[in-house]
Design a protein around this motif. Structure first.
Motif, mmCIF file in Angstrom:
data_model
loop_
_atom_site.group_PDB
_atom_site.id
_atom_site.type_symbol
_atom_site.label_atom_id
_atom_site.label_comp_id
_atom_site.label_asym_id
_atom_site.label_seq_id
_atom_site.Cartn_x
_atom_site.Cartn_y
_atom_site.Cartn_z
ATOM 1 N N TRP A 165 0.755 -1.299 -0.541
ATOM 2 C CA TRP A 165 0.205 0.037 0.246
ATOM 3 C C TRP A 165 0.990 1.205 -0.246
ATOM 4 C CZ3 TRP A 165 -4.764 1.168 -0.398
ATOM 5 C CH2 TRP A 165 -5.785 2.735 -0.388
ATOM 6 N N ASP A 166 1.854 1.373 0.759
ATOM 7 C CA ASP A 166 2.742 2.333 0.691
ATOM 8 C C ASP A 166 3.758 2.340 -0.059
ATOM 9 O OD1 ASP A 166 2.084 2.881 3.674
ATOM 10 O OD2 ASP A 166 3.552 1.577 4.530
ATOM 11 N N ALA A 167 4.046 1.765 -1.163
ATOM 12 C CA ALA A 167 4.625 1.830 -2.366
ATOM 13 C C ALA A 167 3.843 2.263 -3.514
ATOM 14 C CB ALA A 167 5.149 -0.055 -2.906
ATOM 15 N N VAL A 168 2.664 1.567 -3.218
ATOM 16 C CA VAL A 168 1.397 2.011 -4.431
ATOM 17 C C VAL A 168 1.372 3.817 -3.888
ATOM 18 C CG1 VAL A 168 -0.977 1.967 -5.522
ATOM 19 C CG2 VAL A 168 -0.325 0.189 -4.813
ATOM 20 N N HIS A 169 1.469 3.922 -2.787
ATOM 21 C CA HIS A 169 1.203 5.616 -2.894
ATOM 22 C C HIS A 169 2.623 6.812 -2.730
ATOM 23 C CE1 HIS A 169 -2.538 3.570 -1.736
ATOM 24 N NE2 HIS A 169 -3.115 4.812 -3.151
ATOM 25 N N GLY A 170 3.159 5.400 -2.386
ATOM 26 C CA GLY A 170 5.016 5.924 -1.764
ATOM 27 C C GLY A 170 5.900 7.159 -2.955
ATOM 28 N N THR A 171 6.720 7.813 -3.247
ATOM 29 C CA THR A 171 7.673 7.824 -3.684
ATOM 30 C C THR A 171 9.266 7.127 -3.504
ATOM 31 O OG1 THR A 171 8.939 9.661 -2.142
ATOM 32 C CG2 THR A 171 7.069 10.116 -3.784
ATOM 33 N N LYS A 172 9.806 6.604 -2.693
ATOM 34 C CA LYS A 172 10.610 5.390 -2.802
ATOM 35 C C LYS A 172 10.315 4.112 -3.770
ATOM 36 C CE LYS A 172 10.366 4.219 2.069
ATOM 37 N NZ LYS A 172 10.973 3.521 2.715
ATOM 38 N N LEU A 173 11.769 3.939 -3.968
ATOM 39 C CA LEU A 173 12.356 2.766 -4.623
ATOM 40 C C LEU A 173 12.376 1.410 -4.253
ATOM 41 C CD1 LEU A 173 12.759 1.506 -7.552
ATOM 42 C CD2 LEU A 173 15.399 2.671 -7.002
#
Length: 268
Positions: A225-233
């Motif tokens: 969820w965080d990856a879909v909405h985040g900016t980190k690789l």
């Protein structure tokens, strides 16, 4: 109010895929799960209330099947796909000299080629729904540090991170988010298997004997969820994964020395 967002998840019949499906469904997303395990997919969908769900059989090694599955899911989800999660994978371990060629091929085909095929097939849908669309590839702590007895599996998981890094640059102009999630040992059915067909030792027993933690699968779903909405690789999940990422970056010599004196496993 905009159109309901949709997510397509491979390996959705159990483990990380199921937990991710439940997490996104609870957040109001239209969820699609794909797997070769039809009974597992039915069980996953049975845990999701309402009609905002879909399942389809998919062998990620079949490039044409990817196009068919994504087209069917997009039609069910209202014509768009906002996130593709390349989660399907298998474990392979043991000395390289012990592995049969078909075991090597199967791991490479599912864990790495399946990710490439998913990214390629998903690209037009993600480009159409950008900005805000995302490709998330499930890697592993075994994609951070390569330990003895895991050469093929580590090759695939290092590769998954490489694919993610490459596409993060390649798709930047399309404003598609790309990320890899790197769990350590997660409570999934993968732990119940053995490294290869010549081994009788369960992966779970090796993890326990090494004193490594087993992370609840829900933590990986939250990371997706965080990856879909985040900016980190890269998203490192679990104490082992975070520790390995830190050590590999800042103490590479020490890590190498430790690995050369150990044959313990290091990843999902």
């Amino acid at each position: 109010m905009g159109q309901q967002r949709s997510i397509f998840i491979t390996g959705g019949g159990s483990g990380i895929g199921r937990a991710t499906a439940l997490h996104f469904a609870a957040k109001g997303w239209f969820v699609g799960v794909a797997d070769i395990n039809e009974a597992g997919m039915a069980e996953t969908l049975g845990l999701i209330a309402g009609d905002a769900k879909w399942s389809g059989k998919l062998d990620v090694r079949d490039r044409a099947a990817w196009d068919e599955a994504l087209a069917a899911f997009a039609a069910a989800a209202g014509g768009r796909i906002d996130a593709v999660i390349n989660n399907a994978g298998i474990g392979t371990g043991g000395s390289l000299s012990e592995l049969d060629p078909d075991e090597i091929d199967r791991c490479l085909d599912i864990n790495l080629k399946g990710v490439l095929y998913g990214a390629q097939a998903g690209y037009p849908y993600l480009k159409a729904s950008a900005p805000g669309s995302a490709l998330v590839n499930i890697s592993s702590a075994a994609g951070i540090v390569a330990s003895a007895g895991m050469s093929v599996y580590c090759a695939t998981k290092f590769g998954v991170r490489a694919v993610s890094e490459s596409l993060d640059a390649e798709w930047a102009g399309d404003r598609i988010t790309v990320a890899s999630v790197c769990p350590a040992f997660i409570e999934t059915p993968l732990l119940n298997g053995t490294g290869n067909r010549k081994s009788n030792e369960a992966i779970r027993d090796r993890v326990t004997a090494a004193g490594l933690e087993i992370t609840p699968v829900q933590e990986v779903a939250k990371a997706v969820w965080d990856a879909v909405h985040g900016t980190k690789l890269d998203y490192f999940i679990g104490a082992t994964s975070k520790r390995m990422a830190f050590a590999k970056r800042w103490m590479p010599g020490k890590v190498r020395k430790q690995l050369r004196g150990s044959s313990g496993p290091l990843g999902r």
